[in-house]
Scaffold this motif. Structure first.
Motif, PDB file in Angstrom:
ATOM      1  N   LEU A 259       1.439  -1.269  -0.380  1.00  0.00           N
ATOM      2  CA  LEU A 259      -0.276  -0.311   0.176  1.00  0.00           C
ATOM      3  C   LEU A 259       0.697   1.497  -0.131  1.00  0.00           C
ATOM      4  CD1 LEU A 259      -3.153   0.287  -0.144  1.00  0.00           C
ATOM      5  CD2 LEU A 259      -2.737   0.512   2.600  1.00  0.00           C
ATOM      6  N   VAL A 260       1.096   1.842  -1.356  1.00  0.00           N
ATOM      7  CA  VAL A 260       1.748   2.888  -1.274  1.00  0.00           C
ATOM      8  C   VAL A 260       1.161   4.623  -1.473  1.00  0.00           C
ATOM      9  CG1 VAL A 260       4.320   3.949  -2.748  1.00  0.00           C
ATOM     10  CG2 VAL A 260       3.434   1.338  -3.117  1.00  0.00           C
ATOM     11  N   VAL A 261       1.041   4.889  -0.251  1.00  0.00           N
ATOM     12  CA  VAL A 261       0.418   6.790  -0.734  1.00  0.00           C
ATOM     13  C   VAL A 261       1.462   7.881  -0.838  1.00  0.00           C
ATOM     14  CG1 VAL A 261      -0.949   6.230   0.980  1.00  0.00           C
ATOM     15  CG2 VAL A 261       0.749   7.143   1.617  1.00  0.00           C
ATOM     16  N   LEU A 262       1.072   8.552  -1.907  1.00  0.00           N
ATOM     17  CA  LEU A 262       2.195   9.846  -1.960  1.00  0.00           C
ATOM     18  C   LEU A 262       0.968  11.366  -1.891  1.00  0.00           C
ATOM     19  CD1 LEU A 262       2.016   9.318  -5.738  1.00  0.00           C
ATOM     20  CD2 LEU A 262       1.961   7.276  -4.814  1.00  0.00           C
ATOM     21  N   GLY A 263       2.369  12.174  -1.343  1.00  0.00           N
ATOM     22  CA  GLY A 263       0.732  12.899  -1.573  1.00  0.00           C
ATOM     23  C   GLY A 263      -0.380  13.231  -1.055  1.00  0.00           C
ATOM     24  N   SER A 264      -0.129  12.767   0.324  1.00  0.00           N
ATOM     25  CA  SER A 264      -1.266  12.051   0.953  1.00  0.00           C
ATOM     26  C   SER A 264      -1.492  12.761   2.389  1.00  0.00           C
ATOM     27  CB  SER A 264      -0.792  10.983   1.905  1.00  0.00           C
ATOM     28  OG  SER A 264      -2.547  10.793   2.573  1.00  0.00           O
ATOM     29  N   PRO A 265      -3.303  13.612   1.973  1.00  0.00           N
ATOM     30  CA  PRO A 265      -3.578  14.633   2.972  1.00  0.00           C
ATOM     31  C   PRO A 265      -3.910  13.297   4.822  1.00  0.00           C
ATOM     32  CG  PRO A 265      -5.561  13.904   2.058  1.00  0.00           C
ATOM     33  CD  PRO A 265      -4.221  13.043   1.348  1.00  0.00           C
ATOM     34  N   GLY A 266      -3.573  12.083   4.446  1.00  0.00           N
ATOM     35  CA  GLY A 266      -4.104  11.146   5.655  1.00  0.00           C
ATOM     36  C   GLY A 266      -5.010   9.645   5.201  1.00  0.00           C
ATOM     37  N   MET A 267      -4.806   8.862   6.263  1.00  0.00           N
ATOM     38  CA  MET A 267      -5.530   8.104   5.548  1.00  0.00           C
ATOM     39  C   MET A 267      -6.476   7.717   6.415  1.00  0.00           C
ATOM     40  SD  MET A 267      -1.633   6.094   4.749  1.00  0.00           S
ATOM     41  CE  MET A 267      -2.939   4.379   3.615  1.00  0.00           C
ATOM     42  N   ARG A 268      -6.913   8.638   7.725  1.00  0.00           N
ATOM     43  CA  ARG A 268      -7.972   8.190   8.301  1.00  0.00           C
ATOM     44  C   ARG A 268      -7.554   6.968   8.879  1.00  0.00           C
ATOM     45  NH1 ARG A 268     -13.343  10.617   8.153  1.00  0.00           N
ATOM     46  NH2 ARG A 268     -13.227  12.576   7.112  1.00  0.00           N
ATOM     47  N   ALA A 269      -6.236   7.452   9.984  1.00  0.00           N
ATOM     48  CA  ALA A 269      -6.047   6.069  10.685  1.00  0.00           C
ATOM     49  C   ALA A 269      -5.087   7.076  11.568  1.00  0.00           C
ATOM     50  CB  ALA A 269      -5.920   4.915   9.927  1.00  0.00           C
ATOM     51  N   ASP A 270      -4.600   7.174  12.805  1.00  0.00           N
ATOM     52  CA  ASP A 270      -3.415   7.266  13.376  1.00  0.00           C
ATOM     53  C   ASP A 270      -1.575   6.708  13.470  1.00  0.00           C
ATOM     54  OD1 ASP A 270      -5.475   9.443  14.544  1.00  0.00           O
ATOM     55  OD2 ASP A 270      -5.442   7.589  16.395  1.00  0.00           O
ATOM     56  N   ASP A 271      -2.319   5.665  13.051  1.00  0.00           N
ATOM     57  CA  ASP A 271      -0.807   4.410  12.785  1.00  0.00           C
ATOM     58  C   ASP A 271      -1.156   3.821  11.906  1.00  0.00           C
ATOM     59  OD1 ASP A 271      -2.154   3.093  14.316  1.00  0.00           O
ATOM     60  OD2 ASP A 271      -0.430   3.906  16.266  1.00  0.00           O
ATOM     61  N   VAL A 272       0.215   3.020  11.363  1.00  0.00           N
ATOM     62  CA  VAL A 272      -0.027   1.640  10.397  1.00  0.00           C
ATOM     63  C   VAL A 272      -0.526   0.621  11.009  1.00  0.00           C
ATOM     64  CG1 VAL A 272       1.207   0.016   9.363  1.00  0.00           C
ATOM     65  CG2 VAL A 272       2.183   1.795   9.538  1.00  0.00           C
ATOM     66  N   ALA A 273      -0.917   0.785  12.938  1.00  0.00           N
ATOM     67  CA  ALA A 273      -1.299  -0.378  12.783  1.00  0.00           C
ATOM     68  C   ALA A 273      -3.367  -0.346  12.883  1.00  0.00           C
ATOM     69  CB  ALA A 273      -1.284  -0.624  14.449  1.00  0.00           C
ATOM     70  N   ARG A 280       2.310  -4.139   2.762  1.00  0.00           N
ATOM     71  CA  ARG A 280       3.409  -3.248   3.521  1.00  0.00           C
ATOM     72  C   ARG A 280       2.972  -1.715   2.923  1.00  0.00           C
ATOM     73  NH1 ARG A 280       8.140  -6.168   0.105  1.00  0.00           N
ATOM     74  NH2 ARG A 280       6.641  -6.530  -0.961  1.00  0.00           N
ATOM     75  N   VAL A 281       3.146  -0.833   4.154  1.00  0.00           N
ATOM     76  CA  VAL A 281       2.707   0.463   3.464  1.00  0.00           C
ATOM     77  C   VAL A 281       3.847   1.113   3.759  1.00  0.00           C
ATOM     78  CG1 VAL A 281       1.314   2.479   4.775  1.00  0.00           C
ATOM     79  CG2 VAL A 281       0.641  -0.470   5.338  1.00  0.00           C
ATOM     80  N   TRP A 282       3.824   2.257   2.433  1.00  0.00           N
ATOM     81  CA  TRP A 282       5.101   3.168   1.845  1.00  0.00           C
ATOM     82  C   TRP A 282       3.923   4.393   1.743  1.00  0.00           C
ATOM     83  CZ3 TRP A 282       9.789   0.733   0.957  1.00  0.00           C
ATOM     84  CH2 TRP A 282       9.854  -0.620   0.463  1.00  0.00           C
ATOM     85  N   ALA A 283       5.652   5.507   2.830  1.00  0.00           N
ATOM     86  CA  ALA A 283       4.749   6.526   1.605  1.00  0.00           C
ATOM     87  C   ALA A 283       5.728   8.102   1.592  1.00  0.00           C
ATOM     88  CB  ALA A 283       4.082   7.196   3.728  1.00  0.00           C
ATOM     89  N   ALA A 284       4.984   8.691   0.704  1.00  0.00           N
ATOM     90  CA  ALA A 284       6.122   9.799   0.026  1.00  0.00           C
ATOM     91  C   ALA A 284       5.779  11.178   0.318  1.00  0.00           C
ATOM     92  CB  ALA A 284       5.967   9.201  -1.457  1.00  0.00           C
ATOM     93  N   LYS A 285       6.223  11.630  -0.078  1.00  0.00           N
ATOM     94  CA  LYS A 285       6.130  13.882  -0.093  1.00  0.00           C
ATOM     95  C   LYS A 285       6.756  14.126  -0.634  1.00  0.00           C
ATOM     96  CE  LYS A 285       4.970  16.340   3.412  1.00  0.00           C
ATOM     97  NZ  LYS A 285       4.006  16.186   4.730  1.00  0.00           N
ATOM     98  N   ASP A 286       6.612  14.644  -1.100  1.00  0.00           N
ATOM     99  CA  ASP A 286       8.639  15.902  -2.056  1.00  0.00           C
ATOM    100  C   ASP A 286       8.058  16.913  -0.845  1.00  0.00           C
ATOM    101  OD1 ASP A 286       7.829  18.174  -3.414  1.00  0.00           O
ATOM    102  OD2 ASP A 286       6.384  16.623  -4.873  1.00  0.00           O
ATOM    103  N   PRO A 287       9.224  17.508  -0.936  1.00  0.00           N
ATOM    104  CA  PRO A 287       9.643  19.048  -0.045  1.00  0.00           C
ATOM    105  C   PRO A 287       8.678  19.888  -0.804  1.00  0.00           C
ATOM    106  CG  PRO A 287      11.616  18.357  -1.476  1.00  0.00           C
ATOM    107  CD  PRO A 287      10.782  17.262  -1.437  1.00  0.00           C
ATOM    108  N   ALA A 358       6.061  -2.620  15.007  1.00  0.00           N
ATOM    109  CA  ALA A 358       6.586  -2.394  13.959  1.00  0.00           C
ATOM    110  C   ALA A 358       7.016  -0.969  13.065  1.00  0.00           C
ATOM    111  CB  ALA A 358       5.621  -2.787  12.874  1.00  0.00           C
ATOM    112  N   GLY A 359       8.230  -0.702  13.725  1.00  0.00           N
ATOM    113  CA  GLY A 359       8.383   0.978  14.020  1.00  0.00           C
ATOM    114  C   GLY A 359       9.021   1.317  12.693  1.00  0.00           C
ATOM    115  N   ALA A 360       8.748   2.629  12.040  1.00  0.00           N
ATOM    116  CA  ALA A 360       9.326   4.107  11.559  1.00  0.00           C
ATOM    117  C   ALA A 360      10.995   3.170  11.340  1.00  0.00           C
ATOM    118  CB  ALA A 360       9.119   5.243  11.707  1.00  0.00           C
ATOM    119  N   GLU A 361      12.002   3.112  12.498  1.00  0.00           N
ATOM    120  CA  GLU A 361      12.535   3.063  12.133  1.00  0.00           C
ATOM    121  C   GLU A 361      13.886   2.077  11.438  1.00  0.00           C
ATOM    122  OE1 GLU A 361      13.909   3.801  16.180  1.00  0.00           O
ATOM    123  OE2 GLU A 361      12.938   6.131  17.051  1.00  0.00           O
TER     124      GLU A 361
END
Length: 426
Positions: A259-273, A280-287, A358-361
């Motif tokens: 599940l790959v999200v890009l330019g996301s305003p949010g997924m209506r969830a607090d975290d991956v859990a 596998r959950v991936w996220a991208a946002k360019d500066p 399953a932390g981001a680190e």
């Protein structure tokens, strides 16, 4: 009182700025298209062959697939000719029949509506087409039947059948995203540009709420179930902008690999859990993406919550420093596209969980691209030798700094801000 006032300002911003690709304009409220395909009444009344046809609204994609498997080729062709609008949108029906049915439906629609004339061009692989309302459509790039890896692109606002072929940047619209991804991923892959839900128009209340996304989540779930019922591999889903809200609401029901999200305003969830997914959950946002100015709040139905690229969310961070703007993630030559290609090919590393969860680190230190399994034998746990060495070798101090890094394809390690670390190879 002051805190309440700040919250109101944040919610007003969320209502006024969450959007897809159209820009800073007000949006009109949309009525979500739900229910069975057009022509379902005639389909239900048809008693041939045998004991009737599967209900297009209630039958599961698995039941639809079993029904078509029991028909002769001649019987299948008759159903396509009699009910092209149903067969073309019936999740679980063989994709070859859906291509043929949608070609017929589009030929008829294009006679009366100029919006659909380009879609009716010969040679296009249209997997779904519904002319009602603003129209919905899905197109396949690559050979879906023979593909070892399948991806689905779910776009955000201002997308429908009428705008599907609009002339914008080659990589910015759903067709451009899907075509670029498949061309870069190459043989053995197929990508579906899926505009199968009613998207918000412009920037307005629809874009700041989950009403249309929930209806879209139901349709996306059924669509992906139809692919697997037809014998195709589980898909990787790429969700852009408001499309990531759709994917977030569908996540717990989607049988997908990534599940790959890009330019996301949010997924209506607090975290991956909170997504309750095994993908596998991936996220991208360019500066330079203006979506970064959207408040990540959720209150009284407004806003979509935590930024998926926030380390606290727990997604695997996709490097996107070379992308530009809200629609630049699939631009050729960018770090984000290279990582998307690795995921689409199935060569993105699986990684390991951080101690205690399953932390981001832990996810941040996973290389986004590794040699394909056909080239490099994997160990018993699915890791490649390169991945095993990356976790087992090197000074402890370097491993301890892993949370500061994200990984780009081809072993190029970059900092969280996108800068190449000292000693890394460009």
């Amino acid at each position: 009182m002051r805190r309440y006032a700040r919250a109101l300002v944040a919610f007003a911003l969320a209502a006024g700025t969450v959007a897809g690709t159209a820009g800073w304009v007000s949006g009109d409220a949309q009525q979500a298209l739900t229910g069975p395909p057009p022509g379902s009444a005639q389909w239900r009344a048809d008693r041939t062959p045998g004991g009737g046809l599967p209900d297009p609204e209630r039958a599961t994609p698995g039941e639809v697939a079993r029904f078509f498997a029991g028909l002769s080729a001649a019987e299948q062709r008759r159903l396509v000719a009699r009910h092209p609008s149903v067969v073309g949108n019936l999740d679980g029906a063989p994709l070859e029949l859906r291509y043929r049915a949608n070609a017929l439906a589009l030929a008829l629609a294009a006679e009366d509506d100029p919006r659909f004339r380009s879609l009716a061009a010969p040679g296009r692989r249209i997997l779904a087409f519904d002319p009602r309302g603003r129209g919905q459509v899905a197109e396949v790039f690559g050979d879906l039947r023979t593909a070892h890896r399948v991806s689905v692109v779910v776009p955000g606002s201002d997308n429908d059948a009428g705008t599907f072929d609009r002339k914008v940047a080659d990589h910015g619209a759903p067709v451009g995203m899907a075509r670029t991804l498949q061309a870069e991923a190459g043989p053995g892959t197929a990508v579906v540009a899926w505009v199968g839900y009613t998207t918000p128009v412009g920037v307005g209340i629809d874009a700041a709420t989950g009403r249309l996304a929930q209806a879209g989540a139901d349709r996306l779930t059924r669509f992906t179930e139809g692919l697997t019922a037809d014998g195709l591999p589980e898909a990787a889903v790429f969700c852009h902008s408001y499309g990531s809200v759709v994917c977030g609401l569908a996540a717990h029901r989607l049988a997908v690999t990534d599940l790959v999200v890009l330019g996301s305003p949010g997924m209506r969830a607090d975290d991956v859990a909170g997504l309750r997914t095994n993908a596998r959950v991936w996220a991208a946002k360019d500066p330079t993406d203006w979506i970064d100015n959207v408040p990540n709040v959720r209150f009284a139905g407004l806003g979509h919550g935590t930024d998926p690229t926030d380390p606290a969310f727990g997604a695997r961070r996709v490097p996107a420093d070379e992308a530009r703007g809200h629609a630049g993630y699939f631009a050729p030559g960018t770090d984000s596209l290279r990582t998307f290609v690795a995921i689409a090919r199935g060569t993105g590393a699986r990684g390991t969980d951080a101690p205690g969860g399953a932390g981001a680190e832990a996810d941040a230190r996973v290389p986004a691209d590794v040699p394909a399994p056909t080239d490099v034998p994997a160990s018993a746990d699915g890791q490649t030798p390169e991945r095993v060495r990356a976790s087992a070798e090197g000074p402890a101090s370097e491993r301890a700094r892993a949370s500061e890094d994200v990984w780009a394809p081809e072993g190029v390690r970059v900092s969280a801000g996108g800068r190449v670390r000292e000693g890394a190879v460009r």
